[in-house]
Enzyme design. Structure first.
Site, PDB file in Angstrom:
ATOM      1  N   ASP A 161       0.836  -1.210   0.000  1.00  0.00           N
ATOM      2  CA  ASP A 161       0.000   0.000   0.000  1.00  0.00           C
ATOM      3  C   ASP A 161       0.866   1.253   0.000  1.00  0.00           C
ATOM      4  OD1 ASP A 161      -2.502   1.549   0.286  1.00  0.00           O
ATOM      5  OD2 ASP A 161      -1.601   2.086   2.210  1.00  0.00           O
ATOM      6  N   ARG A 168       0.047   6.648  -6.508  1.00  0.00           N
ATOM      7  CA  ARG A 168      -1.260   7.306  -6.724  1.00  0.00           C
ATOM      8  C   ARG A 168      -1.150   8.808  -6.490  1.00  0.00           C
ATOM      9  NH1 ARG A 168      -4.691   4.589  -2.539  1.00  0.00           N
ATOM     10  NH2 ARG A 168      -6.269   6.063  -3.203  1.00  0.00           N
ATOM     11  N   SER A 183      -6.840   0.469  -0.148  1.00  0.00           N
ATOM     12  CA  SER A 183      -5.775   1.030   0.680  1.00  0.00           C
ATOM     13  C   SER A 183      -6.147   0.973   2.170  1.00  0.00           C
ATOM     14  CB  SER A 183      -5.516   2.463   0.220  1.00  0.00           C
ATOM     15  OG  SER A 183      -4.680   3.141   1.099  1.00  0.00           O
TER      16      SER A 183
HETATM   17  N1  URA Z   1      -6.478   6.825   3.506  1.00  0.00           N
HETATM   18  C1  URA Z   1      -5.779   5.736   3.134  1.00  0.00           C
HETATM   19  O1  URA Z   1      -5.227   5.019   3.960  1.00  0.00           O
HETATM   20  N2  URA Z   1      -5.697   5.465   1.811  1.00  0.00           N
HETATM   21  C2  URA Z   1      -6.287   6.200   0.854  1.00  0.00           C
HETATM   22  O2  URA Z   1      -6.187   5.865  -0.304  1.00  0.00           O
HETATM   23  C3  URA Z   1      -7.013   7.326   1.257  1.00  0.00           C
HETATM   24  C4  URA Z   1      -7.100   7.616   2.604  1.00  0.00           C
END
Ligand code: URA
Length: 441
Positions: A161, A168, A183
């Protein structure tokens, strides 16, 4: 299998199989798939979305890219709470002790603040001596003894992630609902709790600007949680106005203490009661009405406040500042912002309020910036309140006087004062479970 074919498949709106998702995440983490190919895939998801099975497979694969925390050493049901982030959101500091005092365990891993939103770990570190890094054994020990513990998120929780989020962030694919769901839920699955309560924020200070988008995100996250075998519920709560009155690290701990003692701001108290009751419901403590009554009981009796004191002591913190919040280190400079005209406050740019707190020193501009624990602001007036010209709107705290002028200008721009009062907005819009959406407003 070739990443090229997976990009093409997603580009034409098809769903990837579990094996394809596994291949993609594993090879990406191993640096065998370059960022430019993953970027193309993420953009294809942005436009084409993902099926329920695909989202679940990707979440599980991202979760399994690092440590899957094993909470079996904790006795009883564990319930996690996740907020999608906001301004003045100190709910974890209030709900943890309440839920623990009612007999449900909270073993929580939290993040730090970045940008306009605060982080629970930074708030806790404003307590002198408080340790947010504990060994797994000490973490379980505190949860077993006190009922709740909050520590910083381990570096090895869902590393895929971290890599995907960084990509991202620079490819304009953060605001994709399935990618946000993957995520958030990958980290929740990896954190190992039996049940998950999601606090999905909506409004000017939130990721999801509209209630409908917040509901869609909540539905996706609840489906992932339930399909992965975790009892999951989401509340859609308001972040169009900062929550409570204090923004900044020790200022928010002080407000959490006030709320646990039964004299917190009405909006913050109401949201915390709803969130805590839903966590107890998930933990099997009874109907929502029964759970709400339990929440009020442990606030009124002082049992919830005692849990906060016990947790701070168990994690090496100086509980003297919790028992008497006047003992918190004070900012050397204080500045009052006054209303420039009379009327009703009809709108607040919540994101800007968070930025103002950061400008005063409470937040980080970059990951490595130092933060000033005593900095921030207290809001005296919020949307719906009437102000006379010259009334104090907010008090600002900082370590340097020079920080006030720009912060004050930004705050004045973040507030609209008009002749007519705005209709009051709900604090909780909806409750989303595996059975559907319950509209509460
Ligand atoms: N919080 C997260 O952990 N991931 C995201 O993509 C957006 C908010």
């Amino acid at each position: 299998m070739r990443m090229y074919d997976l990009i093409k498949k997603k580009r034409s709106g098809e769903s990837l199989t579990r094996e394809e998702v596994q291949f993609m995440i594993r090879e990406y983490v191993a640096d065998n798939i370059p960022d430019y190919q993953m970027s193309a895939f993420l953009m294809a998801v942005y436009f084409q979305g993902m099926s329920e099975e695909e989202t679940l497979a990707m979440t599980q694969e991202v979760a399994h890219s690092g440590e899957m925390v094993d909470l079996t050493a904790i006795q009883g049901v564990t319930v996690d709470k996740h907020s999608t982030g906001g301004v003045g959101d100190k709910t974890s500091l209030i709900i943890g002790p309440i839920v623990a005092a009612c007999g449900v365990k909270v073993a929580k891993m939290s993040g730090r603040g970045l940008g306009h939103t605060g982080g629970t770990v930074d708030k806790l570190e404003s307590i002198p001596g408080f340790q947010t890094t504990l060994t797994r054994e000490s973490f379980f020990d505190v949860v077993n003894k006190v009922g709740f513990s909050i520590i910083g998120q381990s570096g090895n929780l869902a590393p895929a992630d971290k890599k995907l989020y960084a990509l991202r962030d620079v490819t304009a694919t953060v605001d994709s609902i399935p990618l946000i769901a993957v995520s958030v839920m990958s980290k929740k699955l990896a954190a190992g709790n039996d049940c998950i309560l999601l606090d999905v924020k909506t409004g000017s200070g939130a990721f999801m600007k509209t209630v409908e988008d917040a509901i869609t995100l909540a539905e996706e996250m609840v489906a992932i949680g339930e399909n992965a075998g975790r009892k999951t519920v989401a509340l859609i709560t308001d972040m169009d106005i900062p929550l409570g009155r204090n923004i900044g690290n020790s200022l928010e701990v002080i407000e959490a203490v006030d709320t646990l003692k039964g004299h917190g701001a009405a909006d913050l108290t109401e949201v915390c009661v709803d969130l805590a009751a839903n966590m107890l419901f998930l933990g099997g403590k009874g109907s929502l009405t029964e759970c709400k009554a339990m929440v009020h009981e442990v606030i009124d009796s002082g049992a919830a406040f005692d849990r906060l004191v016990a947790m701070v002591e168990a994690q090496g913190g100086d509980s003297a500042v919790i028992l008497d919040t006047d003992k918190f280190a004070k900012a050397p400079y204080v500045h009052e912002v006054k209303a420039l005209k009379s009327g009703y406050i009809t709108w607040m740019d919540t994101e800007s309020c968070g930025i103002v707190s950061s400008m005063l020193g409470a937040g980080r501009e970059t990951k490595d910036s130092e933060i000033d624990y005593a900095a921030g602001l207290i809001l005296h007036k919020k949307v719906g309140d009437f102000v006379e010209k010259g009334d104090p709107l907010a008090t600002m705290y900082a370590s340097r006087e020079a920080l006030f002028s720009e912060a004050e200008r930004r705050y004045e721009e973040a507030i609209r004062i008009e002749d007519d009062r705005e209709e009051e907005k709900p604090l909780v819009y909806a409750r989303v479970t595996r059975d559907g959406i319950e509209r509460l407003a």
